[in-house]
Design a protein around this motif. Structure first.
Motif: not given
Ligand code: SF4
Length: 309
Positions: A58-61, A63-70, A97-101, A127-137
């Motif tokens: 999760l830490e690696e992921i 960290g990447d989300i921070d960089q991608l967000g910039l 997913a929650r962190y990304l959003r 249902d948990r995935l939907a709650g975390a904001g996954l919209n499509r697979i």
């Protein structure tokens, strides 16, 4: 304690592949390679330099989300890969997913997935995935024919596909399914198409995306496993014209579903698209018109289409 804002200090890991529809998305690598890696017709990850599967922390992921967000602060969509990111485990996936959003307020979060992985996770986790904001697979349906799926070592059954599709519909997660033209070879193409149409009619996904079978890695150490069956004659590849006949038969057997049908890859010999409910007859007419062209013209068209993915 003052929370430090992330700075642009490293390059996030890249995905090996993504769906064409995710070209503008913020691409987050959750896992590396494919957890299953056994489908005879595939071999894409080994042939593209990722033979092994591994889970990222999760830490690696994050960290990447921070960089991608910039880099892409205005991204409207995001995509999680590689092949089976849910294999990272529910807690890591949901927290990512929650962190990304929180970091980037995207309108859509999508990922690749496998029907068998989702079947094992079960309805409550969907249902948990939907709650975390996954919209499509994006899921590889490939074929509805049990014999073909078994021969190709896909590791999925009709029971799994139907159950998972029901759970996803109920959770409000859109289903984008890939169908692989030519997967039954020349010997079972009609069975392939008929069973595939039947399961699509049953699960009514939001999207059907057609791909054409392509055997990876000729002459490399990581060649697509199906090449062996082609060499020993137990699998006879479909012809270009046979591939178009598969599209014709498929459109003829599909019902007027609330499904967007498209051939969104450059290796398709024919590229019809539209809603099955409104446009099925027009798409079928387009295919029929193509098949009514003089043979020389059709052959010239097939030769122009690249086989690469
Ligand atoms: S088709 Fe998908 S599940 Fe099968 S080996 Fe390839 S990436 Fe993995």
């Amino acid at each position: 304690m003052i929370q430090k804002s992330p700075t642009l200090n490293r390059t996030p890991e890249s995905l090996i592949i993504r769906p064409p529809s995710e070209w503008r998305s913020l691409l987050v690598r959750i896992t590396r390679g494919c957890n299953w890696n056994r489908c005879r017709f595939c071999g894409i990850y080994p042939s593209m330099g990722q033979p092994d599967f591994s889970r990222r922390s999760l830490e690696e992921i994050t960290g990447d989300i921070d960089q991608l967000g910039l880099r892409q602060p205005d991204a409207e969509t995001a995509f999680f890969g590689d092949a089976d990111p849910l294999a990272v485990g529910m807690d890591v996936f949901v927290n990512a997913a929650r962190y990304l959003r929180r970091v980037v307020p995207v309108q859509r979060l999508t990922c690749y997935g496998r029907f068998s992985t989702l079947y094992k996770l079960g309805r409550d986790n969907i249902d948990r995935l939907a709650g975390a904001g996954l919209n499509r697979i994006h899921l590889g349906l490939e074929s509805g024919d049990a014999q073909i799926l078994q021969f190709q070592r896909k590791g999925q059954s009709e029971k799994m596909v139907v159950a998972v599709a029901d759970w996803l519909h109920e959770a409000g997660i859109e289903i984008s399914c890939y169908v692989l033209l030519g997967l039954g070879g020349r010997d079972r193409w009609q069975e392939h198409v008929t069973a595939t149409a039947a399961i699509i009619n049953r699960i009514e996904p939001e999207f059907i995306r057609l791909r054409r079978l392509w055997l990876y890695g000729e002459g490399t150490d990581n060649a697509c496993p199906l090449r062996q069956q082609v060499r020993d004659g137990s699998f006879v590849p479909q012809s270009p014209e046979g591939t178009v006949l598969e599209v014709q038969l498929l459109l003829g057997q599909l019902k007027s579903l609330n499904t967007f049908f498209l051939c969104d890859h450059a290796n398709n010999y024919i590229t019809v698209s539209g809603y099955l409910k409104e446009d099925r007859a027009d798409m079928l007419r387009e295919v029929n018109d193509f098949l009514a062209l003089p043979g020389k013209q059709r052959q010239a068209h097939y030769q122009m289409i690249s086989s690469k993915i």
